[in-house]
Motif scaffolding. Structure first.
Motif, short mmCIF file in Angstrom:
data_model
loop_
_atom_site.label_atom_id
_atom_site.label_comp_id
_atom_site.label_asym_id
_atom_site.label_seq_id
_atom_site.Cartn_x
_atom_site.Cartn_y
_atom_site.Cartn_z
N PHE A 79 0.81 -1.21 0.00
CA PHE A 79 0.00 0.00 0.00
C PHE A 79 0.85 1.27 0.00
O PHE A 79 2.01 1.25 0.38
CB PHE A 79 -0.90 0.04 1.24
CG PHE A 79 -1.67 -1.21 1.45
CD1 PHE A 79 -2.61 -1.63 0.54
CD2 PHE A 79 -1.45 -1.97 2.58
CE1 PHE A 79 -3.32 -2.80 0.73
CE2 PHE A 79 -2.15 -3.14 2.78
CZ PHE A 79 -3.09 -3.55 1.86
N ASP A 80 0.21 2.36 -0.38
CA ASP A 80 0.81 3.69 -0.27
C ASP A 80 -0.31 4.63 0.17
O ASP A 80 -1.06 5.13 -0.67
CB ASP A 80 1.40 4.12 -1.60
CG ASP A 80 2.16 5.43 -1.49
OD1 ASP A 80 2.38 5.89 -0.35
OD2 ASP A 80 2.50 6.01 -2.54
N PRO A 81 -0.47 4.85 1.46
CA PRO A 81 -1.60 5.64 1.95
C PRO A 81 -1.62 7.05 1.37
O PRO A 81 -0.60 7.71 1.26
CB PRO A 81 -1.37 5.68 3.47
CG PRO A 81 -0.51 4.51 3.75
CD PRO A 81 0.38 4.36 2.56
N SER A 82 -2.82 7.49 1.02
CA SER A 82 -3.01 8.86 0.53
C SER A 82 -3.04 9.83 1.71
O SER A 82 -3.05 9.42 2.88
CB SER A 82 -4.33 8.95 -0.23
OG SER A 82 -5.42 8.79 0.67
N ALA A 83 -3.10 11.11 1.40
CA ALA A 83 -3.18 12.12 2.45
C ALA A 83 -4.45 11.94 3.28
O ALA A 83 -4.45 12.09 4.50
CB ALA A 83 -3.15 13.51 1.83
N ALA A 84 -5.56 11.61 2.61
CA ALA A 84 -6.82 11.40 3.33
C ALA A 84 -6.74 10.19 4.25
O ALA A 84 -7.26 10.21 5.38
CB ALA A 84 -7.96 11.22 2.33
N GLN A 85 -6.07 9.15 3.80
CA GLN A 85 -5.93 7.95 4.62
C GLN A 85 -5.02 8.21 5.83
O GLN A 85 -5.28 7.74 6.94
CB GLN A 85 -5.39 6.82 3.75
CG GLN A 85 -6.40 6.39 2.70
CD GLN A 85 -5.74 5.85 1.45
OE1 GLN A 85 -4.53 5.66 1.38
NE2 GLN A 85 -6.55 5.62 0.42
N LEU A 86 -3.96 8.98 5.61
CA LEU A 86 -3.09 9.34 6.73
C LEU A 86 -3.84 10.22 7.73
O LEU A 86 -3.64 10.11 8.94
CB LEU A 86 -1.86 10.08 6.21
CG LEU A 86 -0.88 9.25 5.39
CD1 LEU A 86 0.23 10.13 4.84
CD2 LEU A 86 -0.30 8.11 6.22
N ALA A 87 -4.74 11.07 7.23
CA ALA A 87 -5.54 11.91 8.12
C ALA A 87 -6.46 11.06 8.97
O ALA A 87 -6.68 11.34 10.16
CB ALA A 87 -6.34 12.92 7.31
N ALA A 88 -7.03 10.00 8.38
CA ALA A 88 -7.90 9.10 9.14
C ALA A 88 -7.12 8.41 10.25
O ALA A 88 -7.60 8.27 11.38
CB ALA A 88 -8.53 8.07 8.20
N ILE A 89 -5.90 7.98 9.93
CA ILE A 89 -5.05 7.35 10.94
C ILE A 89 -4.68 8.36 12.02
O ILE A 89 -4.72 8.06 13.22
CB ILE A 89 -3.78 6.77 10.29
CG1 ILE A 89 -4.15 5.64 9.33
CG2 ILE A 89 -2.80 6.27 11.34
CD1 ILE A 89 -2.99 5.15 8.47
N ALA A 90 -4.35 9.58 11.61
CA ALA A 90 -3.93 10.62 12.56
C ALA A 90 -5.02 10.91 13.58
O ALA A 90 -4.74 11.16 14.76
CB ALA A 90 -3.57 11.89 11.81
N GLY A 91 -6.28 10.90 13.14
CA GLY A 91 -7.38 11.24 14.04
C GLY A 91 -7.96 10.08 14.80
O GLY A 91 -8.93 10.26 15.56
N ALA A 92 -7.40 8.89 14.64
CA ALA A 92 -7.97 7.70 15.27
C ALA A 92 -7.53 7.56 16.73
O ALA A 92 -6.39 7.90 17.09
CB ALA A 92 -7.57 6.46 14.50
N ASP A 93 -8.42 7.07 17.54
CA ASP A 93 -8.07 6.73 18.93
C ASP A 93 -7.36 5.39 19.00
O ASP A 93 -6.62 5.13 19.95
CB ASP A 93 -9.35 6.67 19.78
CG ASP A 93 -10.05 8.01 19.86
OD1 ASP A 93 -9.49 8.92 20.51
OD2 ASP A 93 -11.13 8.16 19.27
N ALA A 94 -7.63 4.54 18.01
CA ALA A 94 -6.97 3.23 17.96
C ALA A 94 -6.78 2.82 16.51
O ALA A 94 -7.59 3.12 15.64
CB ALA A 94 -7.80 2.18 18.70
N LEU A 95 -5.67 2.12 16.27
CA LEU A 95 -5.37 1.56 14.95
C LEU A 95 -5.24 0.05 15.13
O LEU A 95 -4.37 -0.42 15.86
CB LEU A 95 -4.08 2.15 14.40
CG LEU A 95 -3.55 1.55 13.08
CD1 LEU A 95 -4.56 1.76 11.95
CD2 LEU A 95 -2.20 2.16 12.73
N VAL A 96 -6.11 -0.71 14.45
CA VAL A 96 -6.11 -2.17 14.56
C VAL A 96 -5.47 -2.75 13.31
O VAL A 96 -5.91 -2.49 12.19
CB VAL A 96 -7.54 -2.72 14.72
CG1 VAL A 96 -7.50 -4.24 14.94
CG2 VAL A 96 -8.26 -2.03 15.88
#
Length: 367
Positions: A79-96
């Protein structure tokens, strides 16, 4: 038989995560129920693959928003996360994450996004197989050796916040020799669910008691699925339990139910690899020599090579709607829209290729 069954082969100790090459990633937003789209108490969770996304939604119900990075039918090998995908990760309380080295891009994504929530590795405590650990006879001696090795037990890794995760994932933990497709065995899927539940219970804003209750209910379904598969597979003599698939994704399923993995169209864990002409010829030869009756394509991989090999070997091919769900679950409305549905689909087709009509599903699994 319990869902905590240990796979009976030499294993590679599990670490946390590993950096790998990057490719293309598509973001798919998924909600776990009516309230999930609103985020419940404002808790936001990102899950990487379709399998861990499904497990996570089963556990949180409508208590949190679950954003799933991979969509139906998408492989998780690069994968190569987009800016929007990185933003979703940045705002997450948890990453599974699936873990076991599957998401080789995740460390870079965490660093780039600035994610500082809770990292939950579903593969914690699970021992990994290497490339050819499933190419074996199922004699008692081999089983005993595997059991002895399994009893040595992999080191248990506690879930941790990202601050610790980044250091651990960089400190020499190499998963390049381990097969990351751990979800293919329902017993290991139950361990993954337990790991996710334990991690989610520590996320502020989530109801740990509710998560525990959901875990209990879902684990009962996984145990019933495991028992149903074993009951049906046991109708077939061990020597006749032969399997050929698109790529080397079903190692743990093969080991759990004493199948013989004859080979794969793509001789690799990574479905981006391509077989050579010599490898194709060798697989056709094995199919003819062993009496394999079918070649199984997978939903996330082009069926062309599998269809060609099956035709050349003179056996059936399962593709299209009859392809197996391997690296990814299917779209809404398909048999493989959920983990439980994908497993039932796969087992029914494999049994059919062996000439076996499966028994009725346990009541807890009936829709």
């Amino acid at each position: 038989m319990t869902a905590r069954r240990r796979i009976r082969r030499p294993a590679i100790a599990l670490a946390s995560l590993a950096i790998g090459t990057t490719g293309v990633l598509v973001l798919a937003g998924c909600a776990g129920g009516g309230a999930a789209a609103d985020g419940g108490d404002g808790v936001s969770i990102v899950a990487t693959t379709t399998q861990v996304g499904d497990f996570t939604r089963e556990l949180v119900g409508g208590e949190a928003k679950v954003t799933q990075l991979l969509g139906p039918g998408q492989s998780a090998h690069g994968f190569d996360p987009s800016a929007a995908q990185l933003a979703a990760i940045a705002g997450a309380d948890a990453l599974v994450v699936n873990g076991a080295g599957l998401e080789g891009w995740v460390d870079d994504a965490i660093a780039a996004s600035g994610f500082d929530g809770r990292l939950i590795d579903a593969s914690t405590g699970i021992e990994l197989f290497g490339t050819h650990d499933h190419d074996h006879d199922h004699g008692d001696e081999g089983a005993d050796e595997g059991d002895a090795h399994a009893d040595e037990s992999a080191e248990e890794h506690a879930d941790h916040d990202h601050g610790d995760a980044a250091e651990e994932s960089h400190d020499g933990h190499d998963h390049s020799g381990g097969n990351p497709h751990i979800w293919t065995a329902p017993g290991l899927a139950e361990q993954m669910v337990e790991n996710i539940a334990d991690g989610l219970a520590e996320v502020p804003g989530l109801d740990a008691a509710a998560i525990g209750a959901n875990e209990t209910a879902y684990s009962a379904k996984l145990e019933a699925l495991d028992a149903w598969i074993e009951q049906n597979v046991s109708q077939v003599p061990v020597a006749d339990r032969l399997l050929v698939t698109n790529h080397d994704a079903f190692t743990y399923f093969v080991e759990a139910y004493d199948l013989t993995f004859v080979g794969s169209v793509i001789p690799s864990f990574d479905d981006n690899a391509e077989p050579s002409a010599a490898e194709i010829d060798e697989l056709v030869k094995k199919i003819r020599e062993t009496g394999v009756k079918a070649v199984f394509s997978e939903g996330s991989i082009s069926p062309k090579a599998a269809e060609t090999i099956a035709k050349e070997a003179g056996v059936a091919v399962y593709s299209g709607e009859d392809a197996l769900y391997g690296d990814a679950l299917g779209a809404e409305g398909t048999d493989g829209a959920t983990y439980l549905g994908s497993q039932e689909h796969n087992v029914r087709l494999i049994l059919e290729s062996w000439g076996v009509v499966p028994s009725e599903l346990p009541a807890v699994l009936q829709k």
